[in-house]
Motif scaffolding. Structure first.
Motif, mmCIF file in Angstrom:
data_model
loop_
_atom_site.group_PDB
_atom_site.id
_atom_site.type_symbol
_atom_site.label_atom_id
_atom_site.label_comp_id
_atom_site.label_asym_id
_atom_site.label_seq_id
_atom_site.Cartn_x
_atom_site.Cartn_y
_atom_site.Cartn_z
ATOM 1 N N VAL A 1 0.883 -1.669 -0.204
ATOM 2 C CA VAL A 1 0.292 0.153 0.066
ATOM 3 C C VAL A 1 0.933 1.138 0.016
ATOM 4 N N VAL A 2 0.566 2.531 -0.946
ATOM 5 C CA VAL A 2 1.188 3.639 -0.452
ATOM 6 C C VAL A 2 0.415 4.538 -0.816
ATOM 7 N N VAL A 3 0.672 5.797 -0.081
ATOM 8 C CA VAL A 3 -0.527 7.012 0.150
ATOM 9 C C VAL A 3 1.096 7.931 -0.530
ATOM 10 N N ALA A 4 0.472 8.863 -1.700
ATOM 11 C CA ALA A 4 1.238 9.404 -1.678
ATOM 12 C C ALA A 4 0.624 10.561 -2.292
ATOM 13 N N ARG A 5 1.141 12.292 -1.546
ATOM 14 C CA ARG A 5 0.536 14.077 -1.809
ATOM 15 C C ARG A 5 1.719 14.883 -2.486
ATOM 16 N N LEU A 6 1.549 15.010 -3.008
ATOM 17 C CA LEU A 6 2.298 16.468 -3.834
ATOM 18 C C LEU A 6 1.785 17.927 -3.373
ATOM 19 N N ASP A 7 2.358 18.637 -2.041
ATOM 20 C CA ASP A 7 1.850 19.509 -1.867
ATOM 21 C C ASP A 7 1.759 21.001 -2.816
ATOM 22 N N GLY A 8 1.750 21.721 -2.561
ATOM 23 C CA GLY A 8 2.012 23.148 -3.022
ATOM 24 C C GLY A 8 2.619 24.070 -3.750
ATOM 25 N N THR B 1 1.737 13.188 -8.563
ATOM 26 C CA THR B 1 2.006 14.901 -9.718
ATOM 27 C C THR B 1 0.432 14.844 -10.185
ATOM 28 N N VAL B 2 -0.409 13.898 -10.851
ATOM 29 C CA VAL B 2 -0.706 14.933 -11.361
ATOM 30 C C VAL B 2 -2.586 15.234 -10.641
ATOM 31 N N VAL B 3 -2.846 15.126 -9.641
ATOM 32 C CA VAL B 3 -3.671 15.289 -8.742
ATOM 33 C C VAL B 3 -2.995 16.661 -7.579
ATOM 34 N N GLN B 4 -2.227 17.331 -7.948
ATOM 35 C CA GLN B 4 -1.522 18.473 -7.153
ATOM 36 C C GLN B 4 -2.876 18.567 -5.655
#
Length: 797
Positions: free
Chosen positions: A217-224, A286-289
């Motif tokens: 499982v992985v959760v990823a987030r690209l912030d502002g 990277t596509v749902v920043q």
């Protein structure tokens, strides 16, 4: 508690007067896990903004992608984005960059990711993924490594010659050979010429699944600020960051832009090493920043699209004199590495350097070939290739004993490698207690004493085999540790090895405790965060007790030196006269002096004039084996020093075989392993029990089945049998041998993988001993034993 002197040059390795090392200290993570407080990635709450992704997988083992139509999926309410390989035409890999984040024009195994759907909830994502239409031109898959080696075989990777790879890999352009490790030493022709008996045969080991409790499982987030953070269930947070940074560099990412956080992990066994599905989460973020996105594998995906243990075909030719002395070995290993070998090729490399087993053999020829097929990617699995080649090698050695008319245990003792003997690649063997392990294992199962059953339909057999393994790691693999005191004298240690259930956090606390005299219960060891914790290569190769243990010991010694300097500066005592005892600083020259660590490790020591000396005690430590080198002659493997040391041992079993059904019951299993120094004997006994059972599972129960198109037929626990508590041997005898490793923390070396390595051959030998049937292909299930008995096969067929 006893004294620990700063003046002792090898304080971290001192064997005498140990107080915490060598004891069964309770696990420091035990309460978290018993109460359910331990948090895993899937438990983490990311709020209502969390998005979910589902993957579109290829149903074919080998096919050309003609087109992808995502219109229906994109029109479904709740869908945020659909991505395909065209969005991420980037390769990734740890040792060889041979894999794309999403398939481009070709799919190379059934289950490979072709596209992904991001949606507001998991159900919508899954529904939308089923609506993505992919048109394929189905091609004929290559599923057999020997067929893949044929001159006219289709090239699974026609661009192999252009792939980036580490300098110790030797891919063969315009073939399906991703890596060929050759090891040569001595005069092979002369060795076989002087042999009185030469035995040749072939053995086959199939693929296996890791079957960890927790799925990937992985959760990823690209912030502002374009900072990419990933929460992963991983054995390799820093390695993952490195692979992510390289793969996503075309999008402008570098190492400083990526953070990997790994909490507790619910089992790995190698399957969560390196990078597999985690790269999908990194790319999708990277596509749902600004929104976190979660990718969680199902149990079926765990089987199909993570690493599998590679299959291998082993051809062995062994020569020996009448007195049992081995003269020469030729060992050819053909590995079914799967569609991508970015990690799996290193398994092949490790096996090719050590496929003599723990034996002294003067003439050696080993060829270990990593072969592309259209099955799922092979990769690291507990044992890292050693379990696979030991099955054939140890079976062969027992058969050689029979051919010579010798006792199999005596033949092994006669040829067992000892300290100073040359290894296959020309370096000397490290200290070990292999002979002691053989003797104690033989005694535990009453070797040489025939046993019978009261049931005439049940035959009793015994087997005893040896094992060894070296950590398979790059020559510059390193560990680091940060250590700080708190106001109450407690300690926080940050490292980046992973707690996988093996007790790593507890062992690191014990190492620091022994040096600083702070009880392990007052030491907190933190799980990894690449922003805050120091570097660790990976938690693989059974190396973290040795490597990270050395780093923690170095940090603890540095902290101790700083403590003594503060006391020297404030009170005038010579540093060489100071020692730690019961969380206090004491002095040889002033028996009345005692100062609690909690009195000054943060605030310092007040002087008569009201000023203070000292301040917060913080320390760091690192370790890198600076004597290793992967550079050697590619035709012989001579000239380098690829391995740091070997852990060795022996395993023995007593089994019962039902002559009608072929069912095997393990009455007793004994395993002796030389751990160097048992930092925590209770944890090692757990490793022996768990490793043996996992090894027994591979030989007695587990059996992967693929159809002609390369599709896995049994990707669930309904059809893929793993053992339960009812399958545990009646008696397990753990035997701990301690021959100190000179460069290990307190003399310790790793043991995590080794305890499963001998399980398969020892069962094979015991079955042959019981009913005269030699099975040379795994698994050795009840059905196969029964069929062999009906067909009248003998020990030599």
């Amino acid at each position: 508690m006893t004294k620990t002197y700063v003046g002792k040059a090898d304080a971290a390795n001192a064997m005498e007067t140990l107080n915490v090392i060598g004891r069964g200290t309770p696990r420091i993570d035990g309460l978290d896990k018993l109460t359910g407080a331990a948090e895993y990635v899937d438990d983490m709450d990311f709020g209502p903004g969390l998005l979910h992704a589902a993957v579109v997988e290829s149903p074919h083992g080998y096919a050309r992608i003609i087109g992808i139509d995502a219109a229906a999926a994109e029109a479904l309410p709740g869908v945020i984005k659909v991505v395909t390989g065209k969005d991420f035409p980037f390769t990734f890999g740890m040792y060889m960059k041979d894999r794309y984040i999403f398939a481009q024009d070709i799919v190379r195994f059934a289950g490979e990711q072709v596209a992904a759907v991001i949606a507001r909830d998991a159900r919508t994502a899954k529904k939308a993924a089923a609506l993505v239409e992919v048109e394929y031109e189905v091609l004929d898959p290559l599923l057999d490594p020997l067929k893949a080696l044929a001159d006219d075989a289709v090239l699974i990777h026609p661009d192999l010659g252009s792939y980036e790879h580490v300098p110790w890999f030797f891919p063969k352009e315009n073939t399906n050979i991703a890596h060929w490790r050759k090891t040569r030493r001595g005069d092979l022709e002369a060795g076989f010429a002087e042999a009185d008996v030469v035995l040749e045969d072939e053995y086959t080991v199939p693929r296996y699944a890791h079957c960890a409790i927790e799925p990937h499982v992985v959760v990823a987030r690209l912030d502002g600020a374009r900072r990419l953070t990933l929460w992963t269930a991983s054995q390799s947070p820093f390695t993952q960051r490195d692979v992510f940074a390289q793969a996503l560099a075309p999008l402008g990412f570098s190492h400083q832009d990526i953070r990997v956080v790994t909490p507790y992990v619910g089992g790995g066994f190698g399957g969560k090493a390196g990078v597999s599905m985690e790269i999908i989460g990194a790319a999708l973020a990277t596509v749902v920043q600004g929104r976190p996105v979660k990718v969680r594998w199902t149990r079926e995906q765990e089987f199909k699209n993570t690493y599998q243990r590679q299959g291998v075909i082993a051809r062995i030719k062994l020569g020996a004199r009448k007195d049992g002395t081995f003269t020469a070995i030729e060992h050819d290993l053909y590995w079914d590495a799967g569609a991508y070998v970015e990690y799996g090729a290193n398994v092949v490399n490790a096996a090719g350097l050590s496929a003599t087993g723990p034996y002294r053999i003067p003439a050696i020829k080993i060829d270990s070939l990593c072969v592309y097929t259209n099955l799922p990617p092979g990769g690291p699995y507990r044992g890292f290739g050693y379990s696979e080649f030991h099955f054939g090698l140890e079976s062969h050695i027992t058969r050689m004993a029979h051919a010579l008319g010798m006792d199999p245990v005596e033949l092994r003792k006669k040829n067992a490698i000892v300290e100073g003997d040359l290894l296959a690649y020309g370096e000397p063997m490290n200290p070990s207690g292999l002979i002691e392990a053989i003797d104690k294992t033989a005694a535990a199962i009453d070797w040489g004493v025939a046993e019978t059953s009261d049931d005439p339909n049940v035959a009793v057999g015994k087997g005893l085999c040896l094992f060894w393994k070296a950590p398979a790691m790059p020559p510059n693999a390193s560990s680091a540790s940060f250590l700080k005191f708190n106001e109450d004298g407690s300690i926080n240690i940050t490292v980046s090895g992973m707690e996988l259930g093996q007790g790593y956090l507890t062992v690191m606390a014990q190492v620091a405790s022994e040096i600083l005299t702070v009880p392990p219960a007052k030491i907190r060891v933190e799980t990894p965060d690449t922003d805050r914790n120091p570097y660790e290569w990976q938690t693989v190769a059974s190396h973290v007790t040795w490597s990270c243990g050395n780093a923690v010991a170095a940090a603890a010694l540095e902290a101790r030196e700083k403590i003594f300097k503060v006391v020297h500066d404030a009170r005038g005592y010579e540093e060489g006269s100071l020692y730690l005892e019961d969380q206090q600083v004491k002095c040889d020259t002033d028996p009345d002096f005692a100062m609690a660590l909690s009195d000054f490790v943060i605030g310092g020591i007040q002087m008569p004039d009201g000023t203070f000396r000292g301040g917060p005690i913080v320390a760091s430590g690192k370790f890198m084996p600076e004597f290793t080198s992967a550079l050697s002659d590619p035709e012989t493997s001579q000239g380098g020093h690829p391995n740091v040391h070997y852990t060795v041992g022996a395993a023995g079993v007593i089994i019962e075989v039902d002559k009608d059904t072929g069912k095997i019951h393990v009455k007793k299993a004994a395993l002796a392993v030389d751990v160097g120094k048992a930092i925590n004997p209770v944890l090692i006994e757990g490793q022996i029990t768990g490793g043996l059972l996992q090894g027994l599972a591979t030989v007695l129960y587990e059996d992967m089945r693929f159809d002609a198109g390369g599709r896995l037929l049994n990707p669930t626990f309904t059809d893929y049998k793993i053992p339960t508590s009812k399958d545990v041997p009646d008696e397990i005898i753990p035997i701990i041998i301690e021959t100190p490793q000179p460069d290990g923390p307190f003399g310790a070396r790793g043991v995590g993988e080794h305890t499963m390595i001998a399980a398969a051959p020892v069962i094979g030998d015991a079955v042959a001993d019981a009913v005269g049937v030699r099975l040379k292909d795994m698994p050795i299930t009840a059905e196969r034993v029964a069929m062999a008995l009906v067909s009248g096969r003998t020990d030599e067929t």
